[in-house]
Design a protein around this motif. Structure first.
Motif, short mmCIF file in Angstrom:
data_model
loop_
_atom_site.label_atom_id
_atom_site.label_comp_id
_atom_site.label_asym_id
_atom_site.label_seq_id
_atom_site.Cartn_x
_atom_site.Cartn_y
_atom_site.Cartn_z
N GLY A 38 0.82 -1.21 0.00
CA GLY A 38 0.00 0.00 0.00
C GLY A 38 0.85 1.26 0.00
N TYR A 39 1.91 1.25 0.79
CA TYR A 39 2.81 2.41 0.84
C TYR A 39 3.50 2.62 -0.51
CZ TYR A 39 2.85 4.17 5.64
OH TYR A 39 2.54 4.79 6.82
N ALA A 40 3.93 1.55 -1.15
CA ALA A 40 4.63 1.66 -2.43
C ALA A 40 3.69 2.20 -3.52
CB ALA A 40 5.21 0.32 -2.85
N ARG A 41 2.44 1.73 -3.52
CA ARG A 41 1.46 2.17 -4.52
C ARG A 41 0.95 3.57 -4.24
NH1 ARG A 41 -1.25 -2.94 -3.80
NH2 ARG A 41 -2.72 -1.75 -2.57
N GLY A 42 0.95 3.95 -2.96
CA GLY A 42 0.34 5.22 -2.60
C GLY A 42 -1.18 5.10 -2.55
N TYR A 43 -1.66 3.87 -2.39
CA TYR A 43 -3.10 3.61 -2.34
C TYR A 43 -3.32 2.35 -1.53
CZ TYR A 43 -7.84 2.61 -3.70
OH TYR A 43 -9.17 2.36 -3.66
N TYR A 92 5.64 6.82 2.46
CA TYR A 92 4.39 6.63 1.72
C TYR A 92 4.50 7.19 0.31
CZ TYR A 92 -0.53 6.64 0.53
OH TYR A 92 -1.73 6.42 -0.09
N ASN A 93 4.17 6.36 -0.67
CA ASN A 93 4.15 6.73 -2.08
C ASN A 93 5.51 7.26 -2.55
OD1 ASN A 93 2.89 6.85 -4.56
ND2 ASN A 93 2.08 8.89 -4.24
N ARG A 94 6.54 6.78 -1.92
CA ARG A 94 7.91 7.18 -2.29
C ARG A 94 8.30 6.45 -3.54
NH1 ARG A 94 12.85 4.93 -1.50
NH2 ARG A 94 14.58 6.37 -1.58
N LYS A 95 8.67 7.17 -4.56
CA LYS A 95 9.09 6.57 -5.83
C LYS A 95 10.51 6.08 -5.69
CE LYS A 95 5.19 7.72 -7.58
NZ LYS A 95 4.12 6.84 -7.25
N ARG A 96 10.73 4.80 -5.89
CA ARG A 96 12.06 4.22 -5.76
C ARG A 96 12.83 4.30 -7.05
NH1 ARG A 96 10.69 2.67 -0.96
NH2 ARG A 96 9.12 1.19 -0.51
#
Length: 96
Positions: A38-43, A92-96
């Motif tokens: 969820g954190y990776a997707r931002g949703y 949260y929603n951090r673009k790697r």
């Protein structure tokens, strides 16, 4: 997506591995895998991700065998939840 284990992305890998190994004694891995996804997707919204994380950990706590272990699991779950609420914004929603 593969979860990074417990701890934020900026923790050194050995700390995340230690926290993850320790936590597997109390919780199922699915709780933090879903949270990381969820954190990776931002949703969904961060508050929703964090609430579901807490709920999953509390469900795991309710399945433990002794009252002392249940209390330890609940305390650890509340600690983890507090940490993600306070500092999760950095991941949260951090673009790697």
């Amino acid at each position: 997506m593969i979860a990074n284990g417990l701890g934020p992305w900026w923790f050194p890998p050995f700390i995340r591995k230690f926290l993850t190994r320790l936590s597997k004694r109390f919780f199922r891995e699915a709780a933090w895998i879903k949270h990381d996804e969820g954190y990776a997707r931002g949703y969904p919204a961060r508050v929703v991700c964090d609430r579901k994380f807490l709920q999953a950990m509390l469900r795991d706590a309710s399945l433990t065998s002794t009252t002392v272990r249940v209390l330890a699991c609940v305390a650890l779950a509340l600690f983890y939840w507090t940490m993600v609420r306070l500092f999760g914004w950095a991941s949260y929603n951090r673009k790697r």
